[in-house]
Design an enzyme around this catalytic site. Sequence first.
Site, PDB file in Angstrom:
ATOM      1  CB  CYS A  83      -0.964  -0.164   1.173  1.00 13.42           C
ATOM      2  SG  CYS A  83      -1.983   1.538   1.471  1.00 13.42           S
ATOM      3  CB  CYS A  88      -3.299   2.665  -1.323  1.00 12.21           C
ATOM      4  SG  CYS A  88      -3.729   0.666  -0.763  1.00 12.21           S
ATOM      5  CE  LYS A  91      -4.973   3.612  -5.605  1.00  6.37           C
ATOM      6  NZ  LYS A  91      -5.510   2.405  -5.807  1.00  6.37           N
ATOM      7  CE  LYS A  92      -7.664   9.911  -3.839  1.00  6.73           C
ATOM      8  NZ  LYS A  92      -7.842  10.069  -2.137  1.00  6.73           N
ATOM      9  CB  ALA A 223      -9.949  -6.895 -17.352  1.00  6.62           C
ATOM     10  CB  SER A 224      -7.113  -6.286 -11.890  1.00  7.33           C
ATOM     11  OG  SER A 224      -5.928  -5.579 -12.386  1.00  7.33           O
ATOM     12  CE1 TYR A 225      -6.955  -2.480  -6.635  1.00  8.28           C
ATOM     13  CE2 TYR A 225      -8.147  -4.523  -6.771  1.00  8.28           C
ATOM     14  CZ  TYR A 225      -7.145  -3.751  -6.072  1.00  8.28           C
ATOM     15  OH  TYR A 225      -6.507  -4.211  -5.085  1.00  8.28           O
ATOM     16  CB  VAL A 226      -3.902  -3.195 -10.562  1.00 11.62           C
ATOM     17  CG1 VAL A 226      -2.349  -2.528 -10.703  1.00 11.62           C
ATOM     18  CG2 VAL A 226      -4.237  -3.628  -8.749  1.00 11.62           C
ATOM     19  CB  ALA A 227      -5.523  -3.179 -15.408  1.00 13.68           C
ATOM     20  CG  LEU A 228      -9.673  -1.173 -15.359  1.00 11.33           C
ATOM     21  CD1 LEU A 228     -11.326  -1.090 -15.270  1.00 11.33           C
ATOM     22  CD2 LEU A 228      -9.577  -1.208 -17.021  1.00 11.33           C
ATOM     23  CD  GLU A 229      -7.082   1.783  -8.583  1.00 12.59           C
ATOM     24  OE1 GLU A 229      -8.185   2.070  -7.773  1.00 12.59           O
ATOM     25  OE2 GLU A 229      -6.194   1.207  -8.355  1.00 12.59           O
ATOM     26  CG  ASP A 356      -3.688  -8.513   0.216  1.00  3.46           C
ATOM     27  OD1 ASP A 356      -4.406  -8.029   0.792  1.00  3.46           O
ATOM     28  OD2 ASP A 356      -2.915  -7.627  -0.938  1.00  3.46           O
ATOM     29  CG  HIS A 494     -28.610  21.915  -2.627  1.00  2.00           C
ATOM     30  ND1 HIS A 494     -28.675  21.084  -3.800  1.00  2.00           N
ATOM     31  CD2 HIS A 494     -28.835  23.104  -3.221  1.00  2.00           C
ATOM     32  CE1 HIS A 494     -29.047  21.781  -4.748  1.00  2.00           C
ATOM     33  NE2 HIS A 494     -29.268  22.858  -4.448  1.00  2.00           N
ATOM     34  CD  GLU A 499     -28.073  17.808  -3.083  1.00  2.31           C
ATOM     35  OE1 GLU A 499     -29.161  17.732  -2.536  1.00  2.31           O
ATOM     36  OE2 GLU A 499     -27.598  18.507  -3.949  1.00  2.31           O
TER      37      GLU A 499
END
Length: 520
Positions: A83, A88, A91-92, A223-229, A356, A494, A499
């Site tokens: 991480c 994480c 990446k972020k 096609a994992s979240y790692v790939a797309l991120e 993991d 708002h 919301e």
Amino acid sequence: VAMAAALRGPGARFRWRLAAAGGARVAARVAAGQRDYDLLVIGGGSGGLACAKEAAQLGRRVAVVDYVEPSPRGTRWGLGGTCVNVGCIPKKLMHQAALLGGMIRDARHYGWEVAQPVQHSWRKMAEAVQNHVKSLNWGHRVQLQDRKVKYFNVKASFVNEHTVCGVTKDGKETLLSADNIVIATGGRPRYPTHIEGALEYGITSDDIFWLKESPGKTLVVGASYVALECAGFLTGIGLDTTVMIRSIPLRGFDQQMSSLVTEHMASHGTRFLRGCTPSQVRRLPAGRLQVTWEDRTSGKEDTDTFDTVLWAVGRVPETRSLNLEKSGVKTSPDSQKILVDSRDATSVPHIYAIGDVAEGRPELTPTAIMAGRLLAQRLFGQSAALMDYDNVPTTVFTPLEYGCVGLSEEEAVARHGQEHVEVYHAYYKPLEFTVAERDASQCYIKMVCLREPPQLVLGLHFLGPNAGEVTQGFALGIRCGASYAQVMRTVGIHPTCSEEVVRLRISKRSGLDPTVTGCG
């Protein structure tokens, strides 16, 4: 007898030397049934560190052993696990760099005069991100020291069920024993070694955040979240990026939401090759990489050249070098992950596994941290609280972020039946998108509920800006058993995107247009 047993097996020559040098002291401790530590944690990632620090807070003698095997590309990093170093956090930050590029493009609509074109420097971004990561490495070292947790930068393997042998990068060995051992070694990216050139020329998420120079034109395979991120932020900072997907994106996530995620990425510059599998990676004389792949639908072969090939095709648990057979710990024959019960105990009662590396656990940092703390409290704090893996929220940090908690629509239908599930949904437009004339076609929310009143909320799925911030609060409500009726009686803030969740009036079953118009 115990002394002799400990001195047999791998590394025995060193252990006989150790016995000769400090034999009297070691023999006395073994004879007295004493061990070096109350708790030994193998793995210095988020879960392992949380467990170690909690145990130390409870007054126990604790040690952490951690060693990072360099990636095939030679990338190495410090204490803190995936991480902090290659997950994480970097990446972020790179995702944020990409979002800032979009905001700069929006700025002129809001009256800011920004000289075009705006250039991005990978080198500056990478240096800043890497410096932050290194500060976190140092922070973890300091925290362990402050809590009097002993840290060993050694590669650990079991000698027996209470003893591990730690080897430094110079080959020096150390024997460590403990009453309780926690395995928190995590996982590493999988290389598709059956593909020619994959290991020699490809990189993974272990490397991308530590590159000093821009990866240039990049092929992301997976096609994992790692790939797309990764593909998302690479496209966002202006790089030519292609994603090669064999089957479906974001397997395990709600598939309607997954389709919207990739639809948004495709409309903002990421190229997708669907139903394709690579067969060869070859380095050309000029240094670029030629990738050959097969389109599984047509059966045709195709090629293209790239500067970088990033494999994001899954992860494998770090269990192979632990010598688990010496400890008696059992692993899954399929995944090689460690088999655990609800108390995180392995097949050996005083050896535990979290994060993991444990079979059946979500591969998420916050779950590993909480599991580690709760385990320490059960072991040393007279607690009986178990980790609850239901309704764990998470967010995929793609360019349009996807936050979710609870069941996907598919899971809800499979569990309760189509006739017992009600799905409320809406397409909405964030206020920030209006002046900037941004496309909001994929900004979408759905709440999956039981159909019978008061309609218990089973899952929430949010696609839009700041999805993690939106989802976190609603996760608490869902954990507390919120109903659709209660959500509808919640006053929204708002004007916000969140919301829109408390304004979900249209059900899929009604067939009405779910597009939000106006403030009502």
